[in-house]
Design a protein around this motif. Sequence first.
Motif, PDB file in Angstrom:
ATOM      1  N   TYR A   1      48.898  66.444  57.086  1.00  0.00           N
ATOM      2  CA  TYR A   1      49.582  65.680  57.988  1.00  0.00           C
ATOM      3  C   TYR A   1      51.136  65.653  58.099  1.00  0.00           C
ATOM      4  O   TYR A   1      51.837  65.132  58.938  1.00  0.00           O
ATOM      5  CB  TYR A   1      49.199  64.098  57.933  1.00  0.00           C
ATOM      6  N   ASN A   2      51.641  66.548  56.917  1.00  0.00           N
ATOM      7  CA  ASN A   2      53.106  66.469  56.621  1.00  0.00           C
ATOM      8  C   ASN A   2      53.217  67.880  56.108  1.00  0.00           C
ATOM      9  O   ASN A   2      54.165  67.972  54.996  1.00  0.00           O
ATOM     10  CB  ASN A   2      53.476  65.342  55.859  1.00  0.00           C
ATOM     11  N   GLU A   3      52.786  68.933  56.649  1.00  0.00           N
ATOM     12  CA  GLU A   3      53.053  70.307  56.243  1.00  0.00           C
ATOM     13  C   GLU A   3      54.408  70.706  55.938  1.00  0.00           C
ATOM     14  O   GLU A   3      54.495  71.561  54.853  1.00  0.00           O
ATOM     15  CB  GLU A   3      52.244  71.306  57.022  1.00  0.00           C
ATOM     16  N   LYS A   4      55.276  70.239  56.543  1.00  0.00           N
ATOM     17  CA  LYS A   4      56.663  71.024  56.379  1.00  0.00           C
ATOM     18  C   LYS A   4      57.179  70.317  55.127  1.00  0.00           C
ATOM     19  O   LYS A   4      58.039  71.153  54.160  1.00  0.00           O
ATOM     20  CB  LYS A   4      57.699  70.273  57.337  1.00  0.00           C
ATOM     21  N   THR A   5      56.838  69.272  54.365  1.00  0.00           N
ATOM     22  CA  THR A   5      57.420  68.686  53.189  1.00  0.00           C
ATOM     23  C   THR A   5      56.271  68.445  52.121  1.00  0.00           C
ATOM     24  O   THR A   5      56.548  68.623  50.891  1.00  0.00           O
ATOM     25  CB  THR A   5      57.964  67.150  53.500  1.00  0.00           C
ATOM     26  N   ALA A   6      54.952  68.070  52.425  1.00  0.00           N
ATOM     27  CA  ALA A   6      54.109  68.134  51.365  1.00  0.00           C
ATOM     28  C   ALA A   6      53.229  69.414  51.028  1.00  0.00           C
ATOM     29  O   ALA A   6      52.296  69.903  51.778  1.00  0.00           O
ATOM     30  CB  ALA A   6      52.778  66.976  51.970  1.00  0.00           C
ATOM     31  N   LYS A   7      53.735  70.084  50.261  1.00  0.00           N
ATOM     32  CA  LYS A   7      53.432  71.500  49.731  1.00  0.00           C
ATOM     33  C   LYS A   7      53.288  71.668  48.083  1.00  0.00           C
ATOM     34  O   LYS A   7      53.960  71.095  47.416  1.00  0.00           O
ATOM     35  CB  LYS A   7      54.481  72.576  50.038  1.00  0.00           C
ATOM     36  N   GLY A   8      52.355  72.326  47.725  1.00  0.00           N
ATOM     37  CA  GLY A   8      52.217  72.348  46.271  1.00  0.00           C
ATOM     38  C   GLY A   8      51.323  73.569  45.940  1.00  0.00           C
ATOM     39  O   GLY A   8      50.865  74.436  46.743  1.00  0.00           O
ATOM     40  N   THR A   9      51.189  73.916  44.748  1.00  0.00           N
ATOM     41  CA  THR A   9      50.668  74.909  44.140  1.00  0.00           C
ATOM     42  C   THR A   9      49.702  74.625  42.872  1.00  0.00           C
ATOM     43  O   THR A   9      50.120  74.032  41.855  1.00  0.00           O
ATOM     44  CB  THR A   9      51.643  76.377  43.828  1.00  0.00           C
TER      45      THR A   9
END
Length: 109
Positions: free
Chosen positions: A97-105
């Motif tokens: 729902y917030n792919e531009k800011t909610a990223k991780g690995t």
Amino acid sequence: MTMNRLLAALLASTALSVFAAGEPEFKLAIENHKFEPAEIVIPANKKVKLVIENRDATPEEFESKLLKAEKVIAGKSTASVFIGPLKPGSYPFVGEYNEKTAKGTVVAK
């Protein structure tokens, strides 16, 4: 104690200790539409449990094609996702729902 009762007690205690051990647990939070921490290191070749706390008021969907995981987490709630066992490597995930800011690995070592 008869041999059957002794065997039953031994099996029950072994089952309880295996159940109590479970998968290793790793915590992840969603806050301000970002994952904290943005990188989680887990043991390779082991199934693990991600406990994801959504601190935002709005829902978020944890998603990763490589991890074969997808889970909607309601606002102000916690959910669990099981992943692995994974080969060593890096596996990206996003908050759909917030792919531009909610990223991780997830890094499996």
